[in-house]
Design a protein around this motif. Structure first.
Motif, mmCIF file in Angstrom:
data_model
loop_
_atom_site.group_PDB
_atom_site.id
_atom_site.type_symbol
_atom_site.label_atom_id
_atom_site.label_comp_id
_atom_site.label_asym_id
_atom_site.label_seq_id
_atom_site.Cartn_x
_atom_site.Cartn_y
_atom_site.Cartn_z
ATOM 1 N N TYR A 48 0.839 -1.204 0.000
ATOM 2 C CA TYR A 48 0.000 0.000 0.000
ATOM 3 C C TYR A 48 0.873 1.254 0.000
ATOM 4 N N LEU A 49 1.895 1.254 0.854
ATOM 5 C CA LEU A 49 2.785 2.417 0.921
ATOM 6 C C LEU A 49 3.488 2.663 -0.410
ATOM 7 N N MET A 50 3.919 1.594 -1.066
ATOM 8 C CA MET A 50 4.625 1.740 -2.344
ATOM 9 C C MET A 50 3.694 2.274 -3.426
ATOM 10 N N ASN A 51 2.430 1.836 -3.402
ATOM 11 C CA ASN A 51 1.461 2.378 -4.362
ATOM 12 C C ASN A 51 1.268 3.877 -4.156
ATOM 13 N N ARG A 52 1.243 4.293 -2.896
ATOM 14 C CA ARG A 52 1.085 5.727 -2.607
ATOM 15 C C ARG A 52 2.309 6.507 -3.088
ATOM 16 N N LEU A 53 3.495 5.922 -2.958
ATOM 17 C CA LEU A 53 4.711 6.598 -3.447
ATOM 18 C C LEU A 53 4.679 6.722 -4.969
ATOM 19 N N ALA A 54 4.007 5.766 -5.623
ATOM 20 C CA ALA A 54 3.876 5.820 -7.081
ATOM 21 C C ALA A 54 2.760 6.763 -7.498
ATOM 22 N N GLY A 55 2.047 7.309 -6.506
ATOM 23 C CA GLY A 55 0.957 8.232 -6.811
ATOM 24 C C GLY A 55 -0.301 7.530 -7.250
ATOM 25 N N LYS A 56 -0.430 6.238 -6.898
ATOM 26 C CA LYS A 56 -1.575 5.439 -7.324
ATOM 27 C C LYS A 56 -2.247 4.789 -6.117
ATOM 28 N N THR A 225 14.830 7.336 10.392
ATOM 29 C CA THR A 225 13.625 8.120 10.663
ATOM 30 C C THR A 225 12.493 7.161 10.990
ATOM 31 N N CYS A 226 11.493 7.660 11.712
ATOM 32 C CA CYS A 226 10.356 6.824 12.078
ATOM 33 C C CYS A 226 9.047 7.528 11.721
ATOM 34 N N PHE A 227 8.092 6.741 11.226
ATOM 35 C CA PHE A 227 6.733 7.224 11.009
ATOM 36 C C PHE A 227 5.780 6.244 11.682
ATOM 37 N N THR A 228 4.848 6.759 12.495
ATOM 38 C CA THR A 228 3.857 5.899 13.150
ATOM 39 C C THR A 228 2.491 6.182 12.544
ATOM 40 N N PHE A 229 1.909 5.136 11.941
ATOM 41 C CA PHE A 229 0.617 5.253 11.257
ATOM 42 C C PHE A 229 -0.491 4.693 12.155
ATOM 43 N N PRO A 230 -1.573 5.425 12.335
ATOM 44 C CA PRO A 230 -2.704 4.869 13.080
ATOM 45 C C PRO A 230 -3.458 3.863 12.200
ATOM 46 N N PHE A 231 -4.470 3.219 12.767
ATOM 47 C CA PHE A 231 -5.341 2.389 11.927
ATOM 48 C C PHE A 231 -5.954 3.275 10.847
ATOM 49 N N PRO A 232 -6.039 2.786 9.605
ATOM 50 C CA PRO A 232 -6.617 3.616 8.544
ATOM 51 C C PRO A 232 -8.087 3.930 8.765
ATOM 52 N N THR A 233 -8.812 2.981 9.365
ATOM 53 C CA THR A 233 -10.225 3.182 9.720
ATOM 54 C C THR A 233 -10.425 2.485 11.056
ATOM 55 N N ALA A 234 -11.572 1.983 11.270
ATOM 56 C CA ALA A 234 -11.789 1.174 12.471
ATOM 57 C C ALA A 234 -10.933 -0.083 12.380
ATOM 58 N N PRO A 235 -10.365 -0.575 13.494
ATOM 59 C CA PRO A 235 -9.463 -1.740 13.470
ATOM 60 C C PRO A 235 -10.009 -2.953 12.746
ATOM 61 N N ASP A 236 -11.347 -3.149 12.751
ATOM 62 C CA ASP A 236 -11.869 -4.342 12.099
ATOM 63 C C ASP A 236 -11.852 -4.258 10.571
ATOM 64 N N ASN A 237 -11.508 -3.067 10.028
ATOM 65 C CA ASN A 237 -11.462 -2.909 8.571
ATOM 66 C C ASN A 237 -10.051 -3.015 8.005
ATOM 67 N N VAL A 238 -9.059 -3.184 8.849
ATOM 68 C CA VAL A 238 -7.678 -3.100 8.397
ATOM 69 C C VAL A 238 -7.354 -4.152 7.342
ATOM 70 N N ASP A 255 -3.067 11.961 6.436
ATOM 71 C CA ASP A 255 -2.076 13.031 6.673
ATOM 72 C C ASP A 255 -0.682 12.447 6.881
ATOM 73 N N ILE A 256 -0.607 11.374 7.679
ATOM 74 C CA ILE A 256 0.710 10.771 7.939
ATOM 75 C C ILE A 256 1.244 10.094 6.684
ATOM 76 N N THR A 257 0.351 9.461 5.903
ATOM 77 C CA THR A 257 0.777 8.849 4.638
ATOM 78 C C THR A 257 1.331 9.914 3.701
ATOM 79 N N ASP A 258 0.631 11.072 3.644
ATOM 80 C CA ASP A 258 1.087 12.179 2.800
ATOM 81 C C ASP A 258 2.437 12.706 3.292
ATOM 82 N N ARG A 259 2.599 12.812 4.614
ATOM 83 C CA ARG A 259 3.875 13.294 5.182
ATOM 84 C C ARG A 259 4.999 12.308 4.897
#
Length: 628
Positions: A48-56, A225-238, A255-259
């Motif tokens: 998922y993170l790599m797709n976001r870096l690709a802008g997709k 460097t460190c980045f801490t990501f919260p659950f994207p939605t409710a934990p049961d949707n992860v 916001d954290i994904t964008d940062r």
């Protein structure tokens, strides 16, 4: 690329193998590359993170089952969003710890390749950075056995030099739910990471096991460097992250994904090899093949060997590229042949300089100047060939011109026009007009004098016959005119040799200018390589100093003292390496100058021989005049 492709796969025998189609994509990329690789346990959301870096939103495979979705290493090349003229290469690796593989060595190899190929390494984990999370990053402790810096002294531990070549490190903690507090105070993400990597005092086995992975991370990855990501939605949707609409994701997660993406884009550097050599997509393709083949053979990848092998591949290609630049330029000039020697020499010098620039841009570690010498020699051979072709074109044009100008004379000879009293003077007058018109029309041709010399020699046969048959002239007058004609032929021969002499001097001057330009380019190249080598050593030393200061601050004086010894040895090795590089460059310059001097000496010898021949002819000509 509009979608990722498999770069490294597992063959039928369980060994890693490279996909040739993916290598071909890399080989087309001539610009520098920023390589971001993500590693981590399977099913932790790396893709998922790599797709976001690709802008997709989609691209790298996302899974929603307990099995690892990505197999081997997949690659996605996209234009870098913030660095113009640079390609961002994203590497999504197979999830580590997949029980179905049943081969822990496979995981180590995947991790090792990610470290070797990337300029930024993202380690993806879930929950918190606790002792278990650090222990799961056990692969970092095995790097000293999986990677070598130097090809010599196989048993020597050269891991202290890893810091020069290893990527920057980002720990991405997913589904983080804790408060970031240390001793009751709010902590930043980086402070949280450093706290988790804190060493324990003591010498017990338990303490050493606790400290080992932490020491390795601190030592090998000083830029972290460190980045801490919260659950994207409710934990049961992860588990269904890939199927969620971006609108369903929490603003904090987005916001954290964008940062995270902005940090990677701005802080990740272009991939470099030993001595600060920039890696292009083409070079990366060779590295992938080299490292995978080495690992598959059971050997340990060596950074120094990789640089040496890459230098050979790139330097051979650089020679071909430089020659192609020279040859294509001269082929265009060839369409305008014949030209004056000055024009040909001037373009040769310009194209020779461009060819050297092209070579210098691509080549590296040409320590003995072998490849530059090859380029010089091949350019000189090509230049001699083009000079010959220009001379042949000039000769044809001069011969055609003389043939055209002498057509009336040829017709008169056929009609017996000169076979009468006074015919010799008429013949000489027509010949004089032909020569005059010829000189007016062909004065810039490189073969103008030589072709005229041959023409006059041919006409002298007809001239003698006409002279002997001319009843208007006395025997004494015939002897005088014959001697005059001989003197004229001799003077033309002298002019022909003087023209060759002038052309040789022009060629020597062109060679001198080309050599001066080449020396300047070599000096600039050498200064740049030494500067990059020095900067690389300085960055590594700064990292070691920060690590030592951190150890002292945390009370590890013994470890800090050992680092002092290590840094002194590090300084000594760097100074020795820089000194060796400077010596190699000096020898390379000296050898290049020596080749130039040898070439000039040969031309000077040719020059002297031609001068002596001219002097002998002048003496003969002067003697003839005295007799007359």
């Amino acid at each position: 690329m509009d979608k990722p492709v498999c770069l490294i796969d597992t063959g039928s025998e369980g060994k890693l193998c490279v996909q040739e189609s993916a290598l071909q994509i890399l080989q087309q990329i001539q610009e520098p590359v920023v390589v971001v690789a993500v590693v981590g346990l399977y099913r932790t959301g790396k893709s998922y993170l790599m797709n976001r870096l690709a802008g997709k939103q989609t691209g790298f495979a996302l899974g929603s089952t307990i099995e690892s979705k990505t197999k081997g290493i997949w690659m996605w090349c996209v234009s870098h969003p913030t660095k113009a003229g640079t390609t961002l290469v994203l590497l999504d690796t197979e999830g580590l710890g997949d029980v179905d593989k049943g081969d822990s060595k496979h995981d180590t190899n995947i991790f090792c390749l990610a470290v070797l190929l990337s300029s930024t390494l993202v380690y993806n984990s879930r929950g918190t950075i606790d002792n278990r999370a650090v222990e799961e990053l056990q692969f970092v402790t095995e790097l000293t056995e999986c990677i070598k810096v130097k090809s010599s002294d196989e048993d020597e531990d050269d891991s202290s030099e890893f810091v020069k070549f290893f990527p920057s490190f980002i720990w991405a903690v997913r589904d983080f739910t804790l408060e970031r507090k240390i001793d009751g105070k709010d902590a930043t993400e980086n402070e949280y990471l450093e706290f988790a990597l804190k060493l324990k005092h003591g010498t017990s086995k338990k303490v050493m096991e606790h400290n080992l992975p932490r020491e390795c991370i601190q030592k090998f990855f000083p830029s972290r460097t460190c980045f801490t990501f919260p659950f994207p939605t409710a934990p049961d949707n992860v588990s269904r992250l890939e199927s969620l609409d971006p609108a369903d994701l929490s603003s904090e997660f987005l916001d954290i994904t964008d940062r995270f993406c902005k940090f990677v884009f701005h802080e990740s550097h272009v991939k470099k090899l030993k001595d600060g050599i920039t890696v292009t997509g083409r070079v990366l393709s060779h590295l992938v093949k080299m490292y995978v083949d080495t690992i598959s053979s059971g050997a340990v990848p060596c950074l120094e060997n990789a640089v040496i092998a890459m230098a050979m591949i790139e330097n051979e290609a650089a020679v071909k590229e430089g020659l192609q630049v020279y040859k294509s330029g001269m082929e265009k000039l060839k369409d305008s042949f014949p030209l004056g020697l000055k024009e040909v020499s001037s373009e040769h010098q310009h194209l020779s300089s461009l060819a050297t620039q092209t070579f210098m841009k691509r080549s590296f570690r040409d320590t003995d100047g072998k490849y530059l010498k090859s380029l010089e020699e091949n350019i000189n051979k090509l230049f001699d060939g083009y000079l010959c072709q220009n001379e042949q074109a000039s000769k044809r044009r001069c011969e055609d011109l003389l043939s055209s100008l002498s057509e009336p004379m040829t017709e008169k000879l056929k009609q017996g026009f000169y076979a009468k009293p006074g015919g010799y003077d008429l013949f000489c007058k027509d010949l004089e007009d032909i020569v005059k018109n010829y000189n007016n029309q062909a004065n810039k041709e490189v073969k103008v004098e030589e072709v005229l010399e041959e023409f006059l020699k041919q006409k002298s046969v007809e001239s003698k016959a006409i002279l002997q048959a001319d009843k208007k002239l006395t025997e004494k007058e015939k002897i005088i005119k014959e001697e005059t004609e001989k003197a004229t032929l001799l003077m033309q021969e002298i002019k022909s040799k003087e023209e060759k002499q002038r052309q040789l001097e022009e060629k020597m001057e062109a060679e001198r200018r080309s050599n001066e330009e080449r020396m300047i380019q070599m000096k600039e190249k050498m200064d740049k390589e030494i500067r990059l080598q020095r900067e690389e050593a300085e960055r590594a030393m700064d990292s070691k100093l920060r690590e030592q200061a951190d150890l002292l601050e945390k009370g590890f004086k013994d470890k800090a003292d050992r680092m002092s010894q290590e840094m002194e040895e590090f300084k000594r090795q760097n100074a020795e390496a820089e000194s060796n590089r400077a010596r190699e460059f000096a020898e390379m310059l000296e050898n290049s100058n020596k080749r130039h001097e040898e070439s000039m000496a040969m031309m000077m010898q040719q020059n002297r021989e031609q001068m002596e021949a001219i002097q002998r002819m002048n003496a003969k000509s002067s003697g003839g005049c005295c007799i007359l």
